[in-house]
Design a protein around this motif. Structure first.
Motif, PDB file in Angstrom:
ATOM      1  N   ASP A 165      30.132  -3.628   0.148  1.00 26.03           N
ATOM      2  CA  ASP A 165      28.944  -2.753  -0.019  1.00 26.03           C
ATOM      3  C   ASP A 165      28.623  -2.368   1.176  1.00 26.03           C
ATOM      4  OD1 ASP A 165      28.981  -2.738  -2.769  1.00 26.03           O
ATOM      5  OD2 ASP A 165      27.395  -4.199  -2.860  1.00 26.03           O
ATOM      6  N   GLU A 166      28.370  -3.343   2.278  1.00 30.45           N
ATOM      7  CA  GLU A 166      27.759  -2.968   3.723  1.00 30.45           C
ATOM      8  C   GLU A 166      28.660  -2.428   4.468  1.00 30.45           C
ATOM      9  OE1 GLU A 166      26.647  -6.587   5.860  1.00 30.45           O
ATOM     10  OE2 GLU A 166      26.366  -7.691   3.693  1.00 30.45           O
ATOM     11  N   ALA A 167      29.881  -2.101   4.239  1.00 32.21           N
ATOM     12  CA  ALA A 167      30.972  -1.454   4.991  1.00 32.21           C
ATOM     13  C   ALA A 167      30.750   0.040   4.360  1.00 32.21           C
ATOM     14  CB  ALA A 167      32.455  -1.777   4.910  1.00 32.21           C
ATOM     15  N   PHE A 168      30.413   0.183   3.129  1.00 28.44           N
ATOM     16  CA  PHE A 168      30.432   1.543   2.600  1.00 28.44           C
ATOM     17  C   PHE A 168      29.061   2.032   2.686  1.00 28.44           C
ATOM     18  CE2 PHE A 168      34.197   0.289   0.274  1.00 28.44           C
ATOM     19  CZ  PHE A 168      35.072   1.459  -0.159  1.00 28.44           C
ATOM     20  N   GLU A 169      28.285   1.332   2.834  1.00 31.79           N
ATOM     21  CA  GLU A 169      26.727   1.770   3.130  1.00 31.79           C
ATOM     22  C   GLU A 169      26.487   1.988   4.589  1.00 31.79           C
ATOM     23  OE1 GLU A 169      24.053  -1.673   2.051  1.00 31.79           O
ATOM     24  OE2 GLU A 169      24.553  -1.530  -0.092  1.00 31.79           O
ATOM     25  N   GLN A 170      27.246   1.439   5.578  1.00 33.80           N
ATOM     26  CA  GLN A 170      27.283   1.756   6.983  1.00 33.80           C
ATOM     27  C   GLN A 170      28.237   2.703   7.511  1.00 33.80           C
ATOM     28  OE1 GLN A 170      26.622  -1.810   9.348  1.00 33.80           O
ATOM     29  NE2 GLN A 170      25.512  -2.795   7.837  1.00 33.80           N
ATOM     30  N   ALA A 171      29.213   3.169   6.540  1.00 37.23           N
ATOM     31  CA  ALA A 171      30.137   4.064   7.109  1.00 37.23           C
ATOM     32  C   ALA A 171      29.664   5.337   7.695  1.00 37.23           C
ATOM     33  CB  ALA A 171      31.139   4.448   5.857  1.00 37.23           C
TER      34      ALA A 171
END
Length: 191
Positions: A165-171
């Motif tokens: 989720d963090e990668a998708f949120e910060q992309a």
């Protein structure tokens, strides 16, 4: 060299249950090769066309499974023996699974190349693109609805082994909109 990617298929839940705080259903797929936007978006368009025509869209898990199946099916002929007269008999699908019928590869890539991911486990860290396929909350027996697509910039997200989720949120997203618009903007027409 492979272009690795993660595709997240999501669908908003109209009425989340009391036991499920999450307002989305999510299925996530790792794709080892051809993860650049031109290939992924064309494959998603083909998938949507098939699901619309057959009214077989049943949410993120089914859509992700069908994406993987079609992707593997489209490349299976690359791994059969080189005899142009050889075909797989539909009445004998087990013929496809006979290792003697595959080229000289110990591990045919069609048996690898994809993974069903647990979003809580993190991404591999060598992906070049992230995609989010937002499915409508429509009943599958109603008229098909548009898919909304998000495409990350090339490697425009953090890499770690934490929750995905963090990668998708910060992309950083180079595109967010309807699938048809993504095809127009991001996919060059063949010459």
């Amino acid at each position: 060299m492979s272009t690795r990617s993660q595709l997240r298929f999501v669908q908003r839940v109209e009425e989340p249950s009391k036991t499920n705080d999450d307002a989305e259903r999510v299925a996530q797929v790792y794709r080892h090769s051809d993860g650049y936007p031109g290939a992924v978006l064309r494959d998603l368009a083909q998938l949507k066309e098939l699901l619309d025509a057959t009214r077989a869209e049943r949410g993120p898990a089914y859509t992700a499974a069908t994406f993987v199946f079609l992707d593997k099916l489209s490349t299976i002929d690359l791994y059969l023996d080189g005899d142009p007269e050889r075909t797989i008999d539909a009445a004998q699908p087990a013929d496809l699974l006979d290792p003697d019928n595959m080229q000289h590869l110990d591990q045919p890539l069609f048996l690898l190349g994809h993974g069903v991911e647990d979003p809580a486990d993190g991404i591999h860290g060598d992906e070049e693109y992230l995609y989010v396929v937002e499915l409508p909350t429509a009943n599958p027996f109603e008229e098909p609805s548009e898919w909304t697509i998000k495409v990350s910039g090339h490697s425009a997200f953090p890499r770690w082994d934490g929750p995905t989720d963090e990668a998708f949120e910060q992309a950083s997203w180079q595109f967010h909109g309807p699938l048809d618009d993504a095809l127009t903007e991001l996919v060059a027409e063949p010459a």
